[in-house]
Write a protein that holds these residues in place. Structure first.
Motif, PDB file in Angstrom:
ATOM      1  N   VAL A 231       0.836  -1.201   0.000  1.00  0.00           N
ATOM      2  CA  VAL A 231       0.000   0.000   0.000  1.00  0.00           C
ATOM      3  C   VAL A 231       0.874   1.256   0.000  1.00  0.00           C
ATOM      4  N   ALA A 232       1.950   1.244   0.767  1.00  0.00           N
ATOM      5  CA  ALA A 232       2.837   2.406   0.827  1.00  0.00           C
ATOM      6  C   ALA A 232       3.476   2.693  -0.532  1.00  0.00           C
ATOM      7  N   VAL A 233       3.940   1.640  -1.222  1.00  0.00           N
ATOM      8  CA  VAL A 233       4.550   1.838  -2.535  1.00  0.00           C
ATOM      9  C   VAL A 233       3.504   2.345  -3.533  1.00  0.00           C
ATOM     10  N   ALA A 234       2.297   1.792  -3.474  1.00  0.00           N
ATOM     11  CA  ALA A 234       1.241   2.242  -4.380  1.00  0.00           C
ATOM     12  C   ALA A 234       0.871   3.701  -4.117  1.00  0.00           C
ATOM     13  N   ALA A 235       0.769   4.084  -2.853  1.00  0.00           N
ATOM     14  CA  ALA A 235       0.454   5.475  -2.516  1.00  0.00           C
ATOM     15  C   ALA A 235       1.558   6.412  -2.972  1.00  0.00           C
ATOM     16  N   CYS A 236       2.798   5.962  -2.841  1.00  0.00           N
ATOM     17  CA  CYS A 236       3.933   6.758  -3.309  1.00  0.00           C
ATOM     18  C   CYS A 236       3.851   6.992  -4.809  1.00  0.00           C
ATOM     19  N   ARG A 237       3.633   5.931  -5.570  1.00  0.00           N
ATOM     20  CA  ARG A 237       3.606   6.073  -7.022  1.00  0.00           C
ATOM     21  C   ARG A 237       2.415   6.905  -7.483  1.00  0.00           C
ATOM     22  N   SER A 238       1.263   6.646  -6.910  1.00  0.00           N
ATOM     23  CA  SER A 238       0.069   7.388  -7.301  1.00  0.00           C
ATOM     24  C   SER A 238       0.256   8.886  -7.082  1.00  0.00           C
ATOM     25  N   THR A 239       0.805   9.242  -5.931  1.00  0.00           N
ATOM     26  CA  THR A 239       0.996  10.661  -5.609  1.00  0.00           C
ATOM     27  C   THR A 239       2.101  11.283  -6.451  1.00  0.00           C
ATOM     28  N   ARG A 240       3.188  10.567  -6.609  1.00  0.00           N
ATOM     29  CA  ARG A 240       4.314  11.080  -7.398  1.00  0.00           C
ATOM     30  C   ARG A 240       3.901  11.307  -8.847  1.00  0.00           C
ATOM     31  N   ARG A 241       3.178  10.347  -9.414  1.00  0.00           N
ATOM     32  CA  ARG A 241       2.794  10.456 -10.817  1.00  0.00           C
ATOM     33  C   ARG A 241       1.736  11.528 -11.047  1.00  0.00           C
ATOM     34  N   ALA A 242       1.087  11.956  -9.979  1.00  0.00           N
ATOM     35  CA  ALA A 242       0.131  13.062 -10.079  1.00  0.00           C
ATOM     36  C   ALA A 242       0.801  14.406  -9.812  1.00  0.00           C
ATOM     37  N   GLY A 243       2.124  14.397  -9.669  1.00  0.00           N
ATOM     38  CA  GLY A 243       2.862  15.646  -9.462  1.00  0.00           C
ATOM     39  C   GLY A 243       3.036  16.032  -8.015  1.00  0.00           C
ATOM     40  N   GLY A 244       2.786  15.111  -7.077  1.00  0.00           N
ATOM     41  CA  GLY A 244       2.896  15.424  -5.658  1.00  0.00           C
ATOM     42  C   GLY A 244       4.340  15.577  -5.188  1.00  0.00           C
ATOM     43  N   THR A 245       4.509  16.306  -4.102  1.00  0.00           N
ATOM     44  CA  THR A 245       5.813  16.531  -3.490  1.00  0.00           C
ATOM     45  C   THR A 245       6.159  15.398  -2.526  1.00  0.00           C
ATOM     46  N   LEU A 246       7.359  15.449  -1.967  1.00  0.00           N
ATOM     47  CA  LEU A 246       7.733  14.468  -0.958  1.00  0.00           C
ATOM     48  C   LEU A 246       6.773  14.508   0.228  1.00  0.00           C
ATOM     49  N   THR A 247       6.394  15.711   0.633  1.00  0.00           N
ATOM     50  CA  THR A 247       5.442  15.854   1.740  1.00  0.00           C
ATOM     51  C   THR A 247       4.095  15.244   1.377  1.00  0.00           C
ATOM     52  N   ASP A 248       3.656  15.468   0.146  1.00  0.00           N
ATOM     53  CA  ASP A 248       2.390  14.879  -0.309  1.00  0.00           C
ATOM     54  C   ASP A 248       2.454  13.360  -0.275  1.00  0.00           C
ATOM     55  N   ILE A 249       3.597  12.797  -0.659  1.00  0.00           N
ATOM     56  CA  ILE A 249       3.750  11.343  -0.668  1.00  0.00           C
ATOM     57  C   ILE A 249       3.650  10.791   0.752  1.00  0.00           C
ATOM     58  N   ALA A 250       4.357  11.434   1.684  1.00  0.00           N
ATOM     59  CA  ALA A 250       4.303  10.976   3.075  1.00  0.00           C
ATOM     60  C   ALA A 250       2.877  11.047   3.613  1.00  0.00           C
ATOM     61  N   ARG A 251       2.177  12.107   3.289  1.00  0.00           N
ATOM     62  CA  ARG A 251       0.797  12.252   3.764  1.00  0.00           C
ATOM     63  C   ARG A 251      -0.107  11.183   3.160  1.00  0.00           C
TER      64      ARG A 251
END
Length: 407
Positions: A231-251
């Protein structure tokens, strides 16, 4: 190899790739044999590395395939004790002979810069032209293995010595290739115990002039731990690919764990490296401090910052955004991110493996001119020996080498 020979070899390899579109993975040995003969070679046999990189296993040949003939070597070769293993370890072409009095060449088979195995080619004489043809065939073999493995249990089984646990299968389904890179950077990872990993996972990704890194370590060593990491890896990729920041990924990771897998904590390092300037940005949520290696030594406290709390805290507890830390790498620097199972693994007397030995093993291997994947393979061998060949916790390492001058 002259121009006409290069053109002829290119046509054979192109024909092989075109034929593969109408064939399945079980046809790969026959396709390689046919292409080898058209290139002036006697035989070609594909060996794939197992997930722990201890052995090279010959790809099984369908007994009814008439295209596959000629002598082959043993079906299982030791990576540390064979000429084939030397080609795999070093990335160099190795040549020798066999009882059939043929010249034998072992050529690395890679996916990009990630190692897959080796190709054995034979001929009465392996001159420069035939070796060049063999290299072209090995390149094509790497492409075909990389493309076909995701939907071929035959190729997957060839790279395994025993079954995987359910949580290990779950985590590995989400993992990227162990090694990626470009002329600017190499990023390589290793996970152990390979068949029973539970809570650790990683991600690395190249996007333009940026390398993204994530390493997570979920609490526990069961199926829920594997699900937490996935789940953590999926959330990371989903957020990153949507243009999210490191903070967005952690959240996003924190929100997903709190909602879907409550009462499971997860530590992580999430980072971005600018491949032009060397600017490193990262977040550390309860994880061991990343290490900066410069000229073979740890730069003391270079990346030591106060860590944020782990992610996945129970709902209702106050949340604060983790700090984004920054540093600047120098050309030739290496960044090493690891889980606590690496440094805290203890021998029979209770002595931990420790950071100094971790860096010493990696630095010595790379000082010998070995590629990053081989440095990590040696590290795993040393780590498992330290713990009596039985790891008591997941051990994951990401090793990044920044080489803007090319490599």
């Amino acid at each position: 190899m002259g121009r006409d020979e290069r053109d002829a070899a290119g046509a054979v390899v192109l024909g092989l790739l075109e034929d593969s579109h109408r064939a399945g993975p079980r046809d790969l040995p026959g396709l390689l044999q046919g292409a080898a003969r058209r290139l002036g070679l006697t035989c070609a046999w594909l060996y794939l590395a197992d997930v722990q990189e201890k052995y090279l296993t010959a790809l099984p040949v369908p007994p009814e395939d008439p295209r596959v003939t000629g002598p082959t070597g043993p079906g299982l070769l030791d990576v540390d004790g064979s000429l084939a293993g030397r080609a795999y370890r070093t990335g160099d072409v190795c040549t020798g002979g066999d009882p059939g009095r043929c010249a034998v060449g072992w050529l690395p088979v890679v996916d990009g810069i990630g190692r897959l195995g080796v190709l054995q080619v034979t001929a009465p004489v392996l001159d420069g032209a035939r070796l060049a043809a063999g290299r072209a065939l090995a390149t094509a073999a790497g492409l075909l293995v990389a493309v076909q493995t995701p939907f071929s249990d035959q190729l997957v089984r060839t790279g395994r010595r025993r079954p995987m646990t359910l949580q290990a299968e779950l985590v590995r389904a989400f993992l990227p290739p162990l090694t990626i890179g470009s002329r600017l950077v190499t990023s390589s990872a290793v996970l152990e115990p390979a068949y029973d990993i539970g809570g650790d996972a990683f991600d690395h990704n190249l996007a333009g002039n940026r390398l993204h890194l994530t390493l997570v370590d979920a609490m526990g060593h069961d199926l829920a731990s594997g699900g937490c990491s996935a789940v953590a890896v999926a959330a990371c990729r989903s957020t990153r690919r949507a243009g999210g920041t490191l903070t967005d990924i952690a959240r996003a990771i924190d929100d997903a764990l709190t909602r879907w897998i409550p009462d499971r904590l997860l530590t992580c390092v999430i980072a971005d490296l600018d491949l032009v300037t060397g600017a490193l940005s990262w977040i550390n949520c309860g994880h061991p401090t990343p290490l900066l290696i410069r000229r073979g030594r740890i730069v003391a406290r270079a990346l030591e910052r106060p860590p944020h709390l782990p992610l996945g805290l129970p709902a209702g507890l106050p949340r604060t955004a983790p700090d984004v830390h920054t540093a600047r790498l120098e050309p030739g620097d290496r960044l090493l991110v690891h889980s606590d199972g690496v440094t805290e693994g203890r021998d029979a007397s209770g002595a931990p493996f420790g950071e100094e030995l971790l860096v010493d093993v990696v630095s010595r291997a790379m000082a010998d001119g070995l590629p990053a994947p081989e440095a990590l393979r040696r590290l795993v061998r040393r780590l498992t020996a330290h713990q009596g060949d039985r790891l008591r916790d997941d051990a994951t390492v990401l090793l990044v080498a920044w080489h803007p001058g090319g490599a």
